[in-house]
Design an enzyme around this catalytic site. Structure first.
Site, PDB file in Angstrom:
ATOM      1  N   ASN A  13      83.733  35.644  14.181  1.00 49.57           N
ATOM      2  CA  ASN A  13      84.006  36.242  15.488  1.00 49.57           C
ATOM      3  C   ASN A  13      85.404  35.817  15.931  1.00 49.57           C
ATOM      4  OD1 ASN A  13      83.739  37.454  17.977  1.00 49.57           O
ATOM      5  ND2 ASN A  13      82.474  35.834  18.857  1.00 49.57           N
ATOM      6  N   GLU A  54      78.690  30.811  15.423  1.00 51.60           N
ATOM      7  CA  GLU A  54      79.579  31.086  16.556  1.00 51.60           C
ATOM      8  C   GLU A  54      80.454  29.886  16.887  1.00 51.60           C
ATOM      9  OE1 GLU A  54      81.394  32.846  18.133  1.00 51.60           O
ATOM     10  OE2 GLU A  54      80.402  33.730  19.894  1.00 51.60           O
ATOM     11  N   GLU A  68      70.712  35.582  18.444  1.00 50.37           N
ATOM     12  CA  GLU A  68      71.187  34.205  18.531  1.00 50.37           C
ATOM     13  C   GLU A  68      70.104  33.236  18.982  1.00 50.37           C
ATOM     14  OE1 GLU A  68      73.382  34.347  22.850  1.00 50.37           O
ATOM     15  OE2 GLU A  68      73.876  35.841  21.327  1.00 50.37           O
ATOM     16  N   CYS A 115      78.324  33.664  27.200  1.00 50.82           N
ATOM     17  CA  CYS A 115      79.315  33.978  26.176  1.00 50.82           C
ATOM     18  C   CYS A 115      79.465  32.792  25.241  1.00 50.82           C
ATOM     19  CB  CYS A 115      80.660  34.298  26.837  1.00 50.82           C
ATOM     20  SG  CYS A 115      82.046  34.370  25.672  1.00 50.82           S
ATOM     21  N   HIS A 159      72.906  41.366  15.721  1.00 53.03           N
ATOM     22  CA  HIS A 159      72.802  39.910  15.587  1.00 53.03           C
ATOM     23  C   HIS A 159      71.973  39.343  16.735  1.00 53.03           C
ATOM     24  CE1 HIS A 159      75.893  38.935  18.656  1.00 53.03           C
ATOM     25  NE2 HIS A 159      76.719  39.777  18.069  1.00 53.03           N
ATOM     26  N   ARG A 215      72.710  34.716  14.350  1.00 54.26           N
ATOM     27  CA  ARG A 215      73.795  33.973  15.003  1.00 54.26           C
ATOM     28  C   ARG A 215      73.264  32.636  15.517  1.00 54.26           C
ATOM     29  NH1 ARG A 215      77.212  35.942  20.415  1.00 54.26           N
ATOM     30  NH2 ARG A 215      77.151  33.916  21.465  1.00 54.26           N
ATOM     31  N   TYR A 275      81.908  47.550  16.403  1.00 54.52           N
ATOM     32  CA  TYR A 275      81.008  46.512  16.921  1.00 54.52           C
ATOM     33  C   TYR A 275      80.792  46.727  18.413  1.00 54.52           C
ATOM     34  CZ  TYR A 275      79.529  41.928  18.658  1.00 54.52           C
ATOM     35  OH  TYR A 275      78.863  40.901  19.296  1.00 54.52           O
ATOM     36  N   ASP A 309      72.001  39.884  21.695  1.00 49.28           N
ATOM     37  CA  ASP A 309      71.791  38.655  22.468  1.00 49.28           C
ATOM     38  C   ASP A 309      70.728  37.768  21.816  1.00 49.28           C
ATOM     39  OD1 ASP A 309      73.733  39.286  24.492  1.00 49.28           O
ATOM     40  OD2 ASP A 309      72.342  40.794  25.221  1.00 49.28           O
ATOM     41  N   ASP A 317      75.619  43.633  19.224  1.00 49.48           N
ATOM     42  CA  ASP A 317      75.109  42.412  19.840  1.00 49.48           C
ATOM     43  C   ASP A 317      73.705  42.700  20.367  1.00 49.48           C
ATOM     44  OD1 ASP A 317      74.666  40.107  21.324  1.00 49.48           O
ATOM     45  OD2 ASP A 317      76.578  40.200  22.403  1.00 49.48           O
ATOM     46  N   ASP A 333      79.489  38.040  31.158  1.00 45.12           N
ATOM     47  CA  ASP A 333      78.601  37.876  30.009  1.00 45.12           C
ATOM     48  C   ASP A 333      77.696  36.668  30.215  1.00 45.12           C
ATOM     49  OD1 ASP A 333      77.411  38.182  27.554  1.00 45.12           O
ATOM     50  OD2 ASP A 333      79.060  37.304  26.417  1.00 45.12           O
TER      51      ASP A 333
END
Length: 311
Positions: free
Chosen positions: A205, A183, A110, A118, A108, A153, A40, A83, A81, A54
């Site tokens: 996660n 998440e 989000e 984060c 993913h 996500r 990942y 974002d 990721d 982050d």
């Protein structure tokens, strides 16, 4: 089989796909060498390799560039990721195509407002349901092959509550997502409820010291999760190892003894040195086939050419 198809096969197996977090070729190679079947690429870790927290400070181009380096260093599937998709539906469409072109197996996307934070920090903000679902539809439409996995996500648990997070997860699946990533569920009861209430595969996660309670991987599999990512596992280990080594130099006034005996040659061996050594001389002498006796056809070719000239 492509890496995207390999990940799909793993997901169909019913076994939990465990993907430790990689930040570069070194950590990615370590994951593959340890026998894991997927890796990942952590956005937080990628940010830190560039010297940032982050906080959504990394661009899509920078993320894809790092993913490309990692993909090229390993043979196992990479989940990455991506974002927020770096904008609206148009940006999401291009984001999917760039990651897929790089050889990434899954990303993913989000529902945070950009710039994001984060997922285990306070003061997050999320976009509307309508905007989120539109992004997931765009992501599903953008991929060139159905093997490429879209993971939706949602960070809405921290902002709008657990019920909204479950509702968004199911809306994302209906919009074309393949896997859902709720998440930061905040209790073990919520962790258990996600795969039972979401109508599709779920990702967990696992962040040490984060908002989600810690639990064994076997328990995550028993609860029905399809994927477990451990983004900070190697990042934290690297930071700790660096601090320890530097403190050792200051305390001892010399190169501290490594935990395991090593050498430059042994280190390079982890990164394909034997293959590159073979290439060093492989192209000096022509292959045997190239210097074989000419065939009847090639032997008569000059005479035929001469006849044409004579005419």
């Amino acid at each position: 089989m492509s890496n995207a198809a390999s990940l799909r096969s793993q997901l169909r197996s019913g076994k939990l796909v465990v993907a430790p977090g990689a930040v570069d070729g070194i950590t990615a190679r370590a994951i593959e060498r340890a026998g894991f079947c997927a890796a990942y690429m952590t956005g937080a870790g990628t940010s830190m390799t560039l010297g940032y927290p982050d906080y959504g400070l990394i661009t899509m181009t920078e993320m894809v560039a790092n993913a490309t380096r990692i993909v090229n260093s390993i043979s196992i599937p990479l989940i990455s990721d991506a974002d927020t998709g770096y904008g609206n539906e148009l940006n999401v469409f291009r984001t999917v195509q760039e990651f897929e072109r790089a050889g990434v197996a899954a990303i993913h996307i989000e529902d945070q407002v950009f710039p994001k934070r984060c997922g285990h920090l306070d003061n997050k903000e999320v976009i509307s349901r309508e905007d989120y679902v539109a992004k997931i539809r765009a992501a599903a439409a953008a991929r060139r092959t159905k093997d490429f996995t879209i993971i939706a996500r949602t960070d809405s648990r921290a902002v709008l509550g657990f019920e909204e997070a479950i509702a968004r997860a199911n809306l994302a699946l209906a919009a074309g997502a393949d896997v859902v990533f709720v998440e930061a569920p905040q209790t073990l009861e919520e962790v258990a409820a996600v795969p039972s209430r979401v109508k599709g595969p779920c990702l967990l996660n696992i962040v040490y010291g984060g908002r989600t309670p810690d639990l064994p991987l076997a328990e995550a599999e028993r609860l029905g999760y399809a994927i477990a990512i451990l983004p900070g596992l190697l990042l934290g280990a690297v930071i700790d190892a660096c601090d320890e080594a530097l403190e050792g130099v200051k305390a001892q006034g010399r190169y501290p003894k490594p935990r395991t005996e090593t050498s430059p040659a042994l280190t390079f061996a982890r990164f394909g040195a034997a293959e590159w050594d073979a290439r060093r001389t492989a192209f000096r002498d022509p292959p045997a086939a190239a210097v074989a006796a000419p065939t009847a056809a090639t032997a008569t070719a000059p005479a035929a050419s001469a006849a044409v000239v004579a005419k």
